[in-house]
Design a protein around this motif. Structure first.
Motif, short mmCIF file in Angstrom:
data_model
loop_
_atom_site.label_atom_id
_atom_site.label_comp_id
_atom_site.label_asym_id
_atom_site.label_seq_id
_atom_site.Cartn_x
_atom_site.Cartn_y
_atom_site.Cartn_z
N TYR A 33 0.81 -1.22 0.00
CA TYR A 33 0.00 0.00 0.00
C TYR A 33 0.85 1.27 0.00
O TYR A 33 0.37 2.34 -0.37
N CYS A 36 0.48 3.22 -3.02
CA CYS A 36 -0.84 3.78 -3.29
C CYS A 36 -1.06 5.08 -2.54
O CYS A 36 -1.91 5.90 -2.93
N CYS A 39 -1.35 8.78 -4.03
CA CYS A 39 -2.57 9.12 -4.77
C CYS A 39 -3.82 8.98 -3.92
O CYS A 39 -4.68 9.85 -3.92
N HIS A 40 -3.95 7.87 -3.19
CA HIS A 40 -5.20 7.61 -2.46
C HIS A 40 -5.19 8.06 -1.01
O HIS A 40 -6.22 8.00 -0.35
N GLY A 44 -6.86 6.08 2.49
CA GLY A 44 -7.75 5.87 1.34
C GLY A 44 -8.81 6.94 1.14
O GLY A 44 -9.74 6.76 0.36
N LYS A 46 -8.38 10.12 0.03
CA LYS A 46 -8.08 11.17 -0.95
C LYS A 46 -8.72 10.82 -2.30
O LYS A 46 -8.42 9.78 -2.87
N GLN A 48 -9.48 10.37 -6.14
CA GLN A 48 -8.72 10.29 -7.38
C GLN A 48 -9.71 10.26 -8.52
O GLN A 48 -10.38 9.28 -8.75
N HIS A 51 -12.92 9.08 -7.40
CA HIS A 51 -12.97 7.79 -6.70
C HIS A 51 -12.34 7.90 -5.31
O HIS A 51 -11.21 8.34 -5.19
N VAL A 52 -13.08 7.47 -4.30
CA VAL A 52 -12.54 7.39 -2.94
C VAL A 52 -12.58 5.91 -2.56
O VAL A 52 -13.64 5.29 -2.60
N ILE A 53 -11.42 5.34 -2.21
CA ILE A 53 -11.40 3.90 -1.95
C ILE A 53 -11.74 3.56 -0.50
O ILE A 53 -12.04 2.43 -0.18
N GLN A 54 -11.67 4.56 0.39
CA GLN A 54 -12.05 4.32 1.79
C GLN A 54 -13.54 3.98 1.84
O GLN A 54 -14.33 4.67 1.19
#
Ligand code: HEC
Length: 103
Positions: A33, A36, A39-40, A44, A46, A48, A51-54
């Protein structure tokens, strides 16, 4: 040694072995991670390209990451993620998905 004691120590050995294995997979994911974060974000959160991966589920994370790897998923900026996922194995993607879902 009495059979009950033998069984007990075998069980303890098994449990200890499993715990060591689980934390090894976790620290491998944490290391993966690192790439990553920029960017994220460390957790998670942030965005992009919207897209928020959290907060994504393990299933959704695995599905999208495998999709980038196989070229079957993605938005306008998918090339960025395809190059990120291309060099990861499916096992690494699975452990990353589990790690990120814990944010
Ligand atoms: C250079 C910046 C960058 C890096 C590094 C990066 N990502 Fe991404 N990520 C993006 C962008 C941009 C998108 C949206 C791409 C698109 O248009 O589909 C994205 C999308 C995603 C998605 C899909 C989100 C969704 O809602 O569909 C996941 C999951 C993801 N990234 C996880 C990761 C993981 C895990 C890593 C590290 C191995 C990583 N990313 C590294 C920029 C990056």
């Amino acid at each position: 040694m009495k059979p009950i004691l033998l069984a007990l120590s075998l069980t303890l050995l098994l449990v200890a072995g499993f715990a060591a294995h689980a934390s090894q997979a976790d620290s491998e994911a944490a290391q993966l991670y690192v790439r990553c974060k920029g960017c994220h974000g460390a957790d998670g959160s942030k965005p992009q390209d919207g897209h928020v991966i959290q907060g994504m589920s393990v299933e959704k994370l695995e599905e999208t990451m495998l999709g980038y790897k196989n070229g079957t998923y993605g938005g306008p900026k998918k090339a960025i993620m395809m190059s990120q996922m291309g060099r990861l194995s499916e096992t690494q993607i699975k452990s990353l998905a589990e790690y990120v879902a814990g944010f």
